[in-house]
Design a protein around this motif. Structure first.
Motif, PDB file in Angstrom:
ATOM      1  N   TYR A   1      12.439  -0.469  -1.783  1.00 31.97           N
ATOM      2  CA  TYR A   1      12.013   0.778  -2.246  1.00 31.97           C
ATOM      3  C   TYR A   1      13.035   1.862  -2.022  1.00 31.97           C
ATOM      4  N   THR A   2      12.930   2.877  -2.706  1.00 29.89           N
ATOM      5  CA  THR A   2      13.578   4.242  -2.567  1.00 29.89           C
ATOM      6  C   THR A   2      12.368   5.333  -2.367  1.00 29.89           C
ATOM      7  N   ALA A   3      12.267   6.117  -1.341  1.00 23.18           N
ATOM      8  CA  ALA A   3      11.323   7.206  -1.380  1.00 23.18           C
ATOM      9  C   ALA A   3      11.572   8.086  -0.276  1.00 23.18           C
ATOM     10  N   THR A   4      11.101   9.256  -0.301  1.00 25.86           N
ATOM     11  CA  THR A   4      11.108  10.250   0.667  1.00 25.86           C
ATOM     12  C   THR A   4      10.147   9.936   1.864  1.00 25.86           C
TER      13      THR A   4
ATOM     14  N   THR B   1      14.157  -0.732   4.032  1.00 26.20           N
ATOM     15  CA  THR B   1      13.387  -0.179   3.051  1.00 26.20           C
ATOM     16  C   THR B   1      12.678  -1.193   2.207  1.00 26.20           C
TER      17      THR B   1
ATOM     18  N   ASN C   1      11.634   8.158  -6.375  1.00 29.44           N
ATOM     19  CA  ASN C   1      10.912   7.261  -5.895  1.00 29.44           C
ATOM     20  C   ASN C   1      11.036   6.124  -6.812  1.00 29.44           C
ATOM     21  N   SER C   2      11.236   5.044  -6.268  1.00 28.34           N
ATOM     22  CA  SER C   2      11.261   3.572  -7.307  1.00 28.34           C
ATOM     23  C   SER C   2      11.159   2.369  -6.414  1.00 28.34           C
TER      24      SER C   2
ATOM     25  N   PRO D   1       3.805   7.466  -3.091  1.00 26.73           N
ATOM     26  CA  PRO D   1       4.664   8.567  -2.308  1.00 26.73           C
ATOM     27  C   PRO D   1       3.775   9.346  -1.280  1.00 26.73           C
TER      28      PRO D   1
ATOM     29  N   PRO E   1       6.258   6.344   2.620  1.00 29.15           N
ATOM     30  CA  PRO E   1       5.327   5.977   1.754  1.00 29.15           C
ATOM     31  C   PRO E   1       4.447   4.953   2.172  1.00 29.15           C
TER      32      PRO E   1
ATOM     33  N   ASN F   1       2.102  13.431  -2.400  1.00 28.29           N
ATOM     34  CA  ASN F   1       1.680  12.797  -3.759  1.00 28.29           C
ATOM     35  C   ASN F   1       0.201  13.462  -3.831  1.00 28.29           C
TER      36      ASN F   1
END
Lengths: 114, 114
Positions: free
Chosen positions: A25-28, A71, A2-3, A94, A31, A97
């Motif tokens: 963002y980067t996430a699964t 994103t 995640n970032s 996240p 979020p 989380n």
């Protein structure tokens, strides 16, 4: 992992100008997304949030729309004031989380001149 | 109190000295977080408590960092044998329960290691 990535500052605008601060963002999964603001000498304050795709968060004339396809969660305001001068942080929580910790971008300093 | 209170606001430590940073969360808040914010960067997660239980300490950078919350309210972040790279603002945040709820931040403690 995640970032969060924000546009670099400082951003300098004249009063009543239009503001955009980009955030991606980067996430699964999906979020939750946030914008926090830090005024000089003060702690971080939640400005707005969105918890699912296509949600729009808004507060104090600021808006941001949760765009899953790009994103992104860009912060916008139609007419900035000198009092909006601060550092703005984009953050995500996240989905998988424990407890609710936040992952922040590096912050974007905004300076509004009269 | 009305908000999250941190003390001291500023701390200068000589390299090798131990320091203790205090956080008083909002009364009744279950969750408590510590973050580290280096100059010009966004906050980075250190550790999380739910009541007195430390449920996530994945962000602590080394075994010189230790946090506790023995009675589920006040928390202390201790840094042993401080080093120059520990210089940062240490932020505490609390929220009323775990999960997707707003986190309220204190003003932080600025630690300078000389």
């Amino acid at each position: 992992g995640n970032s969060v990535t924000q546009m670099e500052g400082p951003v300098t605008l004249s009063e009543e100008a239009f503001l955009t601060i980009n955030c991606t963002y980067t996430a699964t999964g999906y979020p939750s997304l946030f914008w926090y603001v830090q005024y000089p000498g003060e702690g971080l304050q939640l400005l707005l949030k969105a918890t699912k795709a296509d949600d729009k968060g808004s507060n104090k004339g600021f808006e941001a729309t949760y765009r899953k396809e790009t994103t992104s969660f860009h912060l916008e305001k139609g007419s900035v004031q000198v009092s909006d001068s601060a550092v703005y942080f984009c953050a995500l929580r996240p989905i998988y989380n424990q407890g609710g910790k936040l992952i922040f971008g590096q912050g974007t300093e905004l300076s509004v001149k009269p | 109190g009305a908000g999250v209170s941190q003390s001291p606001r500023y701390k200068v430590a000589k390299r090798g000295q131990d320091v203790a940073l205090r956080c008083d969360p909002i009364s009744g808040h279950v969750s408590l977080f510590w973050y580290q914010q280096a100059l010009g960067q966004g906050p980075e997660f250190l550790t999380y408590f739910q009541n007195e239980a430390q449920l996530d300490k994945s962000g602590l950078p080394s075994d010189r960092f230790f946090a506790e919350r023995p009675e589920g309210s006040v928390s202390t972040l201790k840094i042993q044998r401080t080093q120059q790279e520990d210089s940062a603002v240490y932020l505490c945040a609390s929220s009323p329960r775990e999960g997707n709820t707003e986190a309220f931040f204190g003003q932080g403690t600025r630690l300078t290691v000389v």
